[in-house]
Structure formats: C-alpha cells, structure tokens
Design a protein around this motif. Structure first.
Motif, mmCIF file in Angstrom:
data_model
loop_
_atom_site.group_PDB
_atom_site.id
_atom_site.type_symbol
_atom_site.label_atom_id
_atom_site.label_comp_id
_atom_site.label_asym_id
_atom_site.label_seq_id
_atom_site.Cartn_x
_atom_site.Cartn_y
_atom_site.Cartn_z
ATOM 1 N N MET A 79 0.849 -1.189 0.000
ATOM 2 C CA MET A 79 0.000 0.000 0.000
ATOM 3 C C MET A 79 0.885 1.238 0.000
ATOM 4 O O MET A 79 1.818 1.350 0.791
ATOM 5 N N SER A 80 0.607 2.185 -0.902
ATOM 6 C CA SER A 80 1.464 3.362 -1.008
ATOM 7 C C SER A 80 1.190 4.339 0.114
ATOM 8 O O SER A 80 0.069 4.426 0.629
ATOM 9 N N ALA A 81 2.234 5.084 0.497
ATOM 10 C CA ALA A 81 2.093 6.084 1.548
ATOM 11 C C ALA A 81 1.296 7.267 1.010
ATOM 12 O O ALA A 81 1.324 7.559 -0.187
ATOM 13 N N PRO A 82 0.535 7.960 1.883
ATOM 14 C CA PRO A 82 -0.237 9.117 1.422
ATOM 15 C C PRO A 82 0.688 10.236 0.962
ATOM 16 O O PRO A 82 1.803 10.393 1.455
ATOM 17 N N THR A 83 0.228 10.986 -0.047
ATOM 18 C CA THR A 83 1.002 12.150 -0.464
ATOM 19 C C THR A 83 0.895 13.218 0.613
ATOM 20 O O THR A 83 0.005 13.184 1.460
ATOM 21 N N THR A 84 1.813 14.201 0.554
ATOM 22 C CA THR A 84 1.811 15.247 1.572
ATOM 23 C C THR A 84 0.473 15.958 1.629
ATOM 24 O O THR A 84 -0.032 16.284 2.706
ATOM 25 N N ASP A 85 -0.148 16.198 0.478
ATOM 26 C CA ASP A 85 -1.421 16.911 0.440
ATOM 27 C C ASP A 85 -2.551 16.150 1.125
ATOM 28 O O ASP A 85 -3.574 16.746 1.490
ATOM 29 N N GLN A 86 -2.402 14.857 1.284
ATOM 30 C CA GLN A 86 -3.436 14.050 1.933
ATOM 31 C C GLN A 86 -3.261 13.998 3.449
ATOM 32 O O GLN A 86 -4.136 13.501 4.149
ATOM 33 N N LEU A 87 -2.162 14.525 3.933
ATOM 34 C CA LEU A 87 -1.883 14.486 5.364
ATOM 35 C C LEU A 87 -2.624 15.610 6.084
ATOM 36 O O LEU A 87 -2.962 16.629 5.484
ATOM 37 N N PRO A 88 -2.856 15.460 7.380
ATOM 38 C CA PRO A 88 -3.524 16.525 8.130
ATOM 39 C C PRO A 88 -2.593 17.701 8.390
ATOM 40 O O PRO A 88 -1.365 17.575 8.325
ATOM 41 N N VAL A 89 -3.198 18.836 8.674
ATOM 42 C CA VAL A 89 -2.464 19.974 9.220
ATOM 43 C C VAL A 89 -2.551 19.851 10.729
ATOM 44 O O VAL A 89 -3.645 19.879 11.294
ATOM 45 N N VAL A 90 -1.420 19.683 11.382
ATOM 46 C CA VAL A 90 -1.409 19.556 12.833
ATOM 47 C C VAL A 90 -1.462 20.946 13.458
ATOM 48 O O VAL A 90 -0.682 21.836 13.096
ATOM 49 N N VAL A 91 -2.396 21.115 14.382
ATOM 50 C CA VAL A 91 -2.537 22.351 15.144
ATOM 51 C C VAL A 91 -2.184 22.038 16.594
ATOM 52 O O VAL A 91 -2.770 21.123 17.192
ATOM 53 N N ILE A 92 -1.245 22.745 17.153
ATOM 54 C CA ILE A 92 -0.812 22.491 18.529
ATOM 55 C C ILE A 92 -1.573 23.429 19.461
ATOM 56 O O ILE A 92 -1.423 24.652 19.384
ATOM 57 N N GLY A 93 -2.407 22.863 20.308
ATOM 58 C CA GLY A 93 -3.145 23.644 21.290
ATOM 59 C C GLY A 93 -4.617 23.791 20.943
ATOM 60 O O GLY A 93 -4.965 24.275 19.865
ATOM 61 N N ALA A 94 -5.501 23.353 21.861
ATOM 62 C CA ALA A 94 -6.950 23.484 21.685
ATOM 63 C C ALA A 94 -7.470 24.673 22.470
ATOM 64 O O ALA A 94 -8.455 24.585 23.199
ATOM 65 N N GLY A 95 -6.772 25.798 22.333
ATOM 66 C CA GLY A 95 -7.242 27.044 22.907
ATOM 67 C C GLY A 95 -8.028 27.811 21.862
ATOM 68 O O GLY A 95 -8.376 27.273 20.802
ATOM 69 N N PRO A 96 -8.336 29.084 22.108
ATOM 70 C CA PRO A 96 -9.157 29.845 21.177
ATOM 71 C C PRO A 96 -8.583 29.940 19.776
ATOM 72 O O PRO A 96 -9.306 29.812 18.795
#
Length: 455
Positions: A1-18
């Motif tokens: 199974m091929s690895a996902p392309t960069t565009d398919q990856l999530p954007v990680v957001v650090i911190g669940a504040g406002p």
C-alpha cells in the motif's frame, strides 16, 4: 500500500485554545484536514487556569466567524456580544462546544515534544521542503507516538512559561528557593484555600499590566473584608498619568476600568507602591517572611506572599529541529516583531500582518496567537483569529485571500513602550490631547493610524 502524499496528510494544530480551535475551524471550512493536539484533558486547558478572571474584550470580539459557522448547525448561539465572559465562560460556552463539534479532529492528553522534517534534522538542506513534518507526542502513561503532517500551526500560547521576578529576565537570587511563597498567577480569592493564603497578610504584586491590575483590584476587595490585608505594588518605573492604562479613553472599556480599579486601590490605601524597583534578590527574615532587594540596594519591609505578573514567554524547546526566523529580542517572527515591538510602538498599535509576516525559513510551519507575539504583551484574540484565517487561506492555495488582511482593532490605551517605561523617571506627556486621550482605530490593511497629539 502506497504512503499518502503530503497533500493528503492533516495539518497539525498544537493547542486546543481559542486560536488553535479557530485554526481548525478555518481548515475545515477550506476542506483541509485538521488534527488538534491538546496536552490537557479539555479544550482551553490554559484558559481554565484563569477561569475566575473576566476578559476585557466582550463576547463579540472573542469568537471566530468560521467557528461560529461550524457551531451553528448544532444550535449553538453566541452569548450577548456586549457582555464580558470570564475565562471559565469562554471555555465552557464556546471553546468546549467548538472542540466537541470538531470531534475526533481534537486529541486530548497529547503533549507535543518535538517537531521536525521527516528524515531531516535542522542542518540538512537536501530535499527538505519536499518532506512532510513529523510531530512527536507523549500520551498518557508516557507512551510516545509520531504523527506525519503536511503543515504545523503552533497555537500553544505562552501560558506555561511565566516570566520570573528578576529585572534582568532571569529569576532573582533566592526566587527559586522561595516558591512556597510565590505565585505566578492572578489568585482566585473565591477559593477558600487561596483566600486564606492572602487574607490578613501583606502581599507584593510585581508587574504593571492588566494581570497586575486585576490582582491589585482583587486584593483591595479582600482588604475591605479582611483586616490586615495589604498589597505592595512593585514597579520598575515611576507612577505617571499613564501608569494605570487608558482609563476612560481606552477603547476596551473593561480594560480601562480595570486600571482605574488598581488606581483606586492605591488611593484608598489598600496598596502601597515601590517605584523604580528592579528586583535583584529575595531574602527571608527570621519568621520566614520575604524581603525583596532591589538592584540599587533598597530593601522592602517583609511580605508574606509575592504574586509575580511580569509577562509570559514562548516555549520553543520542542521546535529545536525546525528552522525558525525569530527576532532576537521578542522571540516573535522576524517580520512581525517590528510591528508589535513594545519598545517602539505607542498605544500598542498593531500594523497589518498575516501569513507573510508569520512565515519562517521553514516552509509550512507557523506560530499563531500569543505564541507568535513572543514576549510582546499586546495580543488580542481578534488578531489571532485573523492570523489563522490568513494562514489557512495560504495553505489552501488561496493566496489572494491570504494577503487580504482586513481587521479593525481597538487601541490598547497604553502610551509608550516597555523600554521607555522601565525608566523610573520617564513621564509620558498628554499635551495636545495625547494618544490615549483621543484613541485612534487602526484599520488593518489600510495603513498606519493617526491620532490627535501624535501616537
């Protein structure tokens, strides 16, 4: 199974504040996949630490438009926009419902311990920009995980790193040994245990911003009810007409009123002031009380407790393998720092800024919210919401929207920069009306504001 392309990856957001949750809402609106990593057990964990403190911005200014759209189908209705929430209100009535709506796009108990390019430490150039990010996290029980991301938005804030008492930016001599008598937060005097700590005692409050005003006002209220309660306000500068902020001229009325409450506490005798006092050391007397010693040798009468409210600073330790471009003084992005530098700007003016000013040599990583301001104290939630709107537009490839930064901000009501204020003899002139007597409104994207008397 091929690895996902960069565009398919999530954007990680650090911190669940406002700001972190607003970033997630904007990403979702743009059709991008967010993944919010929150070290604490709930949304707005840091905000909940000051749940008892009332914001000086009303509800209308502390909710994000994209977040409101995301919440609308759930039946959520924003509280009265003209009222002022506490930190607890903000967390329970807005942040937690927003996080719940995002569902599994928010992970709790996930402490970020490192961010890097896959297979590249910070010294390696070859193929760097083509590699995704790897985000290392620690979860319950000390287990470690690694998440792959297309981009990283660090909205972790600065709450976890309060500045110390020492005037040189380092802890005063003896400060670490006196932690049993020192707090770095505004006390919640509705808590019986906390109230007992300060009731009938002499407390030094170190700092000159809104947090110090809040602590002084709370201690003054306590002094009205508990004999022997007294505060000593420790200021590195002298007291002038502008020490207490913008007062009635502040376009954030609640903040102006807060400064006036601090002034009333001093004038009523509930708080004294030690001006031009740059703390160098803390000693103990024979009864264990604390004696503050200034760089010029002055020694204050003993106090029972000290509340240090000298600002916050960013934790950059987990970004050590990322190539950041930071101002050497403020620890803010290089292009943003001149626009927010408190050593230069009068009235805390915020010049236009978006993704261009928030970018770093490392493409695809952004500091947003309080974290982006480094050590500068003039951040407003509205600014952070506009930041993440611009960043997410850029990530979605909508560069026209990313560069179109439009925002109206109220003046801070504070004249002069911190560098000037640190001079105990510095006096701010209000001749000709002064910038705080007639505050201007800055239109982000439309140029520099003007005000009668110059600002």
């Amino acid at each position: 199974m091929s690895a996902p392309t960069t565009d398919q990856l999530p954007v990680v957001v650090i911190g669940a504040g406002p700001i972190g949750l607003a970033a997630a809402a904007h990403l979702a609106e743009r059709g991008l996949e967010p993944l919010v990593l929150e070290a604490g057990p709930l949304a707005g964990t840091a905000v909940r630490d000051w749940a008892h403190v009332r914001l000086f911005s009303p509800w209308a200014e502390v909710t994000d438009p994209a977040a409101e759209k995301l919440l609308a189908p759930t039946g959520w209705v924003r509280p009265d926009g003209s009222t002022y929430p506490t930190g607890g209100d903000w967390a329970e009535k807005y942040l937690q419902p927003l996080a719940d709506t995002l569902g599994d796009k928010v992970r709790y108990g996930a402490k970020v311990t490192g961010v890097a390019r896959a297979g590249r430490d910070r010294t390696v150039d070859s193929g760097r920009d083509e590699q995704p990010f790897t985000v290392h996290i620690q979860i319950a029980g000390g287990q470690e995980e690694r998440i792959t991301a297309r981009a990283v938005i660090d909205a972790s804030g600065t709450w976890s790193v309060p500045s110390p008492m020492g005037a040189n930016g380092l802890p005063a001599l003896g400060e670490k040994a006196a932690t049993d008598r020192i707090s770095y937060r505004v006390p919640d005097l509705s808590d019986p245990t906390v109230r007992a700590r300060y009731a009938g005692r002499r407390t030094a409050v170190v700092g000159s911003g809104a947090s110090a005003f809040t602590a002084l006002a709370h201690l003054a209220d306590l002094a009205e009810e508990e004999d022997g309660t007294h505060a000593v306000w420790i200021l590195r500068r002298g007291i002038s007409a502008n020490t207490y902020g913008g007062g009635e001229a502040d376009q954030l009325p609640a903040r102006g009123a807060l400064g006036l409450r601090a002034k009333a506490a001093v004038e009523a005798g509930h708080a004294g002031a030690a001006t031009g006092f740059r703390t160098e050391a803390i000693e103990r007397d024979t009864e264990g009380r604390l004696i503050l010693v200034a760089e010029d040798g002055r020694r204050l009468d003993p106090v029972d407790e000290v509340i240090v409210l000298t600002g916050l600073r960013p934790d950059l330790s987990f970004l050590s393998e990322i190539r950041l471009g930071l101002d050497e003084r403020l620890q803010a992005p290089t292009a943003l720092a001149p626009l927010i530098d408190p050593n230069v700007h009068s009235c805390g003016t915020v010049h236009p800024h978006g993704v261009n000013e928030l970018s770093h040599p490392e493409q695809g990583v952004y500091l947003a919210g309080m974290k982006s301001y480094g050590r500068a104290p003039t951040f407003l939630a509205m600014t952070g919401y506009e930041q993440v709107r611009s960043i997410t537009a850029a990530l979605a490839g909508d560069h026209e929207a990313a560069e179109r930064v439009e925002l109206t901000l109220p003046e801070t009501g504070v004249c002069g920069g911190a560098g000037l204020f640190d001079d105990p003899d510095a006096a701010q002139s209000s001749e000709g009306g002064g910038c705080c007597a007639a505050p201007a409104t800055l239109q982000i994207g439309l140029g520099v504001p003007t005000a009668p008397g110059g600002c």
